[in-house]
Design an enzyme around this catalytic site. Structure first.
Site, mmCIF file in Angstrom:
data_model
loop_
_atom_site.group_PDB
_atom_site.id
_atom_site.type_symbol
_atom_site.label_atom_id
_atom_site.label_comp_id
_atom_site.label_asym_id
_atom_site.label_seq_id
_atom_site.Cartn_x
_atom_site.Cartn_y
_atom_site.Cartn_z
ATOM 1 N N ASP A 168 0.792 -1.150 -0.200
ATOM 2 C CA ASP A 168 0.163 -0.182 -0.019
ATOM 3 C C ASP A 168 0.930 1.119 -0.106
ATOM 4 O O ASP A 168 2.129 1.261 -0.098
ATOM 5 C CB ASP A 168 -0.835 0.024 1.029
ATOM 6 C CG ASP A 168 -2.339 0.557 0.833
ATOM 7 O OD1 ASP A 168 -2.370 1.193 -0.046
ATOM 8 O OD2 ASP A 168 -3.253 0.270 1.457
ATOM 9 N N ASP A 212 -9.632 3.727 -3.969
ATOM 10 C CA ASP A 212 -10.409 2.476 -3.557
ATOM 11 C C ASP A 212 -11.619 2.427 -4.173
ATOM 12 O O ASP A 212 -12.536 3.468 -4.154
ATOM 13 C CB ASP A 212 -10.585 2.429 -1.885
ATOM 14 C CG ASP A 212 -9.216 2.262 -1.259
ATOM 15 O OD1 ASP A 212 -8.098 1.854 -1.963
ATOM 16 O OD2 ASP A 212 -9.080 2.281 0.004
#
Length: 527
Positions: free
Chosen positions: A157, A212
């Site tokens: 991430d 996202d």
């Protein structure tokens, strides 16, 4: 520069393109992983921080028993919140003993015993998105730790990254993973920032192209638009990743879930299920395990599908397949049922003996002389595999189109996105208004997503002097262009050549159709 010939188009798929402000696009990572897009499960969409050993084990067992493993899903991936908030005295990450009493290695052993693989999550910053220790500055230790635990996949991430360039941070972990000697699929999750698709192939096996996703049609649609124009960057071992599947989650209708799965497969995206697999409904599993749609995603040719046409929220995508078939997706973005149509010619098929259509959702088989059409429900997608005839190229290439005689580039004036703008030539600058994609459907498109336009012969005219403009892609013959071995580009409908008016070499000289004469103002290269 690479000549725009039929052979050159094939080579263009493998020769790096120069992207403004970046180094040449890197070759694929070459770790032997993800020759087709990875398939698996990740816990975040359905469970957030509530990950545990028991959840991962029960999910793996369910995948083993419910048909998902047989369908090709192989990775069972742990997301954020699996560790303690502090490293141990040796600087190593520590699995939360309450959540993972057998540790990550014990969990991996169980997953491996079922014939599946284990994935884990970390962050290319000082802390993960949920505030646990990140790997920035600890790449070598963490990679060795993951390898010692038997990890097969790393989702990496981008939170708390301290402003260090993404390519630097992700390359450090790439090298650390490689040094372990263990094959670990590397999934870059930097949210589509810093044009990751231009350098991701040399660093990871996939890269997120957007922020996202969430379990809503609007989120899925936005991500689709962002991802669909990036086809030239994807291929075996390196894939555009529009984020995990929301099939089975939230308020998605059956039609919307089917659309997401269809579009992700058409775009050769990783298929990472993000729902409660152990208690998934029969309807959810029927989507996730549709072998005909999965075969499109997993096709060995490794081409991402491209937009053939889009008009008023009605989209046609085409994806060439290894055996010569073409997969077609008819996507209805609108809130009402609509008929969506295209033709075999528009998707890159040629031949006069007719075609066989296999409906990839129902399995029904039919035949057509060339028309491909369906009534598609609101937010739905019809998907077909088209067999027969021959594929008209089946490849795409992207780059600047150089006017040989002028030493300039084919250009959309002032970066206009207005339909009907006549194209010209201008000093090459590498802007998006000078980057063209020659598609499998023989279109020349510019821009991407909802802004995509195609090179178009004005008003279907076929006379010398017809202006060449940009127009929404519709698959019609006046938007199809034949690339010839002599360097000319001819309109399929007119047979005339793409020409710089008056053989001018000046910035702003307009492009038009003209009788082919072999002049240098009718010579073009892509590269």
């Amino acid at each position: 520069m690479l000549a725009l010939t039929l052979a050159g188009l094939l080579l263009a798929l493998f020769i790096p393109l120069l992207v403004p402000g970046t180094a040449p696009r890197a070759a694929a990572l070459g770790n032997g992983l993800a020759p087709t897009p990875q398939m698996g499960f990740n816990d975040w969409n359905a469970y957030g921080c509530n990950v545990s050993e028991s959840l991962i084990k029960s999910t793996a067992l369910a995948m083993h028993n419910n048909g998902m493993q047989t369908a090709g899903y192989s990775y069972v991936n742990i997301d954020d919140c699996w560790m303690t908030h502090s490293r141990d005295a040796a600087g190593r990450l520590v699995p939360d003993p309450a959540k993972f009493p057998d540790g990550i290695s014990g969990t991996a052993s169980y997953v491996h015993s079922l014939g599946l693989k284990l994935g884990i999550y970390e962050d290319a910053g000082t802390a993960t998105c949920a505030g646990y220790p990140g790997s920035l500055g600890h790449e070598t230790t963490d990679a060795q730790t993951f390898a010692s635990w038997g990890v097969d996949y790393l989702k990496y991430d981008n939170c708390n990254n301290t402003g260090v360039p993404a390519q630097t941070r992700y390359t450090a972990m790439r090298d650390a993973l490689a040094s372990t000697g263990r094959p670990i699929l590397f999934s870059l999750c930097n949210w589509g920032q810093e044009n990751v698709w231009t350098w991701g192939a040399g660093v990871g096996n996939s890269w997120r192209t957007t922020g996202d996703i969430n379990a809503s049609f609007s989120s899925m649609l936005s991500i689709f638009h962002s991802n669909v124009g990036l086809a030239s960057y994807a291929g075996p071992g390196h894939w555009n990743d529009p984020d995990m599947l929301e099939v089975g989650n939230g308020s998605l209708t059956a039609a919307e879930s089917q659309s997401e799965f269809s579009l992700w497969a058409e775009m050769a995206a990783p298929l990472i299920a993000g729902t409660n697999v152990a208690s998934a409904s029969a309807a959810t599993l029927s989507v996730l395990t549709n072998s005909r749609v999965i075969a499109v995603d997993q096709d060995s040719l490794g081409k991402q599908g491209t937009m053939v046409s889009t008009s008023n929220g009605l989209d046609v995508l085409a994806k060439p397949l290894a055996n010569g078939d073409v997969s077609v997706a008819l996507f209805n973005e609108t809130g009402s049922a609509a008929t969506i149509s295209t033709t075999a010619a528009a998707i890159g098929k040629t031949g006069s003996s007719g075609y066989t259509l296999t409906d990839l959702w129902s399995g029904a088989v039919s035949s057509t002389a060339g028309t491909i059409s369906a009534s598609v429900p609101a937010h739905g997608t019809a998907m077909y595999r088209v067999a027969g005839g021959s594929s008209g190229g089946g490849t795409s290439a992207t780059g600047e189109i150089h006017a040989v005689g002028a030493g300039k580039c084919l250009d959309v004036p002032n970066s206009s996105t207005t339909a009907g703008t006549q194209v010209d030539i201008w000093s090459c600058g590498g802007g998006s208004n000078q980057i063209w994609t020659h598609t499998a459907a023989n279109q020349l498109s510019v821009y991407s997503g909802s802004s995509q336009l195609c090179l178009d012969a004005y008003n279907n005219q076929t006379s010398a002097g017809t202006k060449v403009e940009t127009w929404p892609c519709n698959g019609q013959p006046n938007q199809q262009w034949t690339v010839n071995s002599d360097g000319s580009i001819t309109g399929v409908q007119s047979g005339l050549c793409l020409d710089v008016t008056g053989a001018s070499t000046a910035n702003g000289a307009l492009a038009e159709l003209w009788t082919c004469n072999g002049g240098s103002n009718q010579q073009w290269t892509l590269g």
